[in-house]
Design an enzyme around this catalytic site. Structure first.
Site, PDB file in Angstrom:
ATOM      1  N   GLU A   1       0.840  -1.195   0.000  1.00  0.00           N
ATOM      2  CA  GLU A   1       0.000   0.000   0.000  1.00  0.00           C
ATOM      3  C   GLU A   1       0.877   1.247   0.000  1.00  0.00           C
ATOM      4  O   GLU A   1       1.755   1.393   0.859  1.00  0.00           O
ATOM      5  CB  GLU A   1      -0.895   0.045   1.236  1.00  0.00           C
ATOM      6  N   CYS A   2       0.668   2.135  -0.938  1.00  0.00           N
ATOM      7  CA  CYS A   2       1.342   3.428  -1.012  1.00  0.00           C
ATOM      8  C   CYS A   2       2.857   3.261  -0.904  1.00  0.00           C
ATOM      9  O   CYS A   2       3.495   2.870  -1.869  1.00  0.00           O
ATOM     10  CB  CYS A   2       0.795   4.368   0.059  1.00  0.00           C
TER      11      CYS A   2
END
Length: 449
Positions: A335-336
């Protein structure tokens, strides 16, 4: 359907960001805890840093509550989890009290939605620097704008003098709204910041001592007994039928250190309640994901500040590759920040490019920062560890990095912003996937709707 006692609480909100909500919330939490009050935290909207600070102040887990991404049943279940054992819940708002997206009533992500849903009064923080009786007009506007909520009390911040306080408090009390505290301008109400907000709890030097100083300041300037009396809850027990994110595996390896720290507490709670087991490891300490696990999760964080160390973490990068090559039985999701590390390269703020894991084919840069911010929905095209094909996930994107090399991976999902516009789709290659947005909750199955 089960019914449960619902905790008492307050929503600490303000007309705008930067009014002092976080410092007031932390000071109240620690001051009440010192008085023997069982106090818990919650945070409106998708924020990683504040809940960790809440936990440091209270000694209890703090959960994100988001009326856009989460249905009412999940919101109620998380609020009840935060306020278990009859703890008083102090829910810190985000931005301005009514600020959210254009959405049906109760689903905008605004702090006011939580006050309305839970019956929690609003403790309104007014930064009165540069104004006097006009603060009363702002308080009156907040009281009348949304009939679903109640402004229970006011805290004045940045008060210059006793005369200044009297002018404002007198005008507000004429409206029959109690002023429960007046905070003079003081260094105790400041906290170190970086580009995604306050510095994280784990990186704040002498955190406990700072919380104690803040608690002393708040206790000296706020009527804590009146504040506790103000707390209320929904008059009736709320029905709980929550849908939480299903765990992507039974044994989940989770990266956790200064570069990988942004994982919502409620996500871990849901995975744990579903029977998942966690093994935490540190890429910055050159630790590989434990091979006994069947899924590896790379959360967001600040890899852009540690890109050189990550590139040099040979055991970590080799371990990721081994994990990805063990076939369909295992998977990796980033994530990210985790997504950036899974790509080919990451360029730091100084313009130096560092080689990353190369398990996805994109490249990212932090050299020329550009803010990407907002809610996201993701429609899954195929079945995988995050859901069945046709499942819709809701989340949030907040980063300054840009994609400089798009790569040729299949899209992770069909991703859109809250207005329906196309957003970055992330990538998927074999058992590895990643996306810039952070998952908040499952929405529904398109196929079943």
């Amino acid at each position: 359907m089960k019914q449960h006692h619902f905790p008492q609480g307050l929503v600490i909100a303000a007309p705008r960001s930067g009014s002092g909500k976080t410092m007031l919330t932390l000071g109240l939490m620690r001051a009440l805890r010192r008085m023997g009050v069982l106090v818990a935290g919650a945070k409106n909207g998708p924020d990683y840093i504040d809940p960790a600070l809440h936990e440091a102040a209270t000694g209890r887990a703090s959960y994100n509550l988001d009326s856009y991404a989460m249905p009412a049943a999940l919101l109620a279940a998380l609020a009840r989890a935060a306020g278990s054992d009859d703890a008083l819940v102090l829910c810190e708002g985000s931005m301005g009290l009514f600020d959210g997206i254009a959405a049906p009533s109760g689903e905008s992500g605004a702090s006011a939605d939580l006050a309305a849903l839970f019956g929690w009064p609003v403790l309104l923080v007014l930064d009165v620097k540069g104004q006097a009786q006009t603060a009363a007009a702002i308080a009156q506007g907040c009281r009348t704008y949304d009939p679903r909520i109640r402004i229970g009390g006011i805290i004045l911040n940045n008060v210059a003098s006793e005369r200044h306080r009297r002018l404002i408090a007198g005008a507000i009390e004429e409206l029959d709204i109690p002023v429960l505290g007046s905070l003079p301008r003081d260094a105790a109400m400041s906290w170190p910041e970086r580009h995604l907000g306050l510095v994280q709890a784990s990186e704040t030097e002498n955190l406990d001592a700072k919380l104690e100083i803040l608690a002393d300041f708040i206790a000296a300037n706020v009527d804590l007994a009146a504040l506790c009396d103000l707390a209320r809850s929904a008059p009736d027990d709320m029905v709980l039928e929550p849908r939480m994110l299903a765990p992507p595996g039974q044994r989940i390896a989770i990266a956790r250190d200064a570069a990988f720290s942004f994982l919502y507490p409620h996500v871990l709670l849901g995975w744990r309640q579903a029977g998942a087991e966690f093994s935490f490891f540190s890429p910055l300490a050159d630790e590989a994901p434990p091979q006994a696990c069947d899924f590896c999760w790379l959360p967001g964080g600040y890899p852009e500040f540690h890109a050189g160390r990550i590139a040099a973490a040979s055991a970590f990068l080799a371990g990721l590759s081994r994990f990805a090559m063990e076939g369909d039985a295992k998977g990796i999701h980033g994530e990210c920040g985790g997504y950036m590390v899974l790509g080919e390269s990451l360029t730091d703020a100084a313009g130096t490019t560092h080689r990353m894991a190369g398990l996805l084919s994109h490249g990212c840069s932090f050299e020329k920062r550009r803010l990407h911010l907002g809610y996201r929905t993701a429609l899954l095209d195929r079945e995988g560890p995050l859901g069945r094909a046709g499942s819709l996930l809701r989340g949030h994107e907040f980063h300054y990095a840009t994609v400089t090399q798009p790569g040729d991976d299949a899209p992770f999902a069909q991703v859109k912003d809250a207005q329906g516009g196309a957003a970055h789709s992330g990538g998927r290659r074999g058992p590895v996937s990643g996306t810039f947005f952070h998952l908040l909750a499952p929405a529904f199955s398109v196929e079943a709707s």
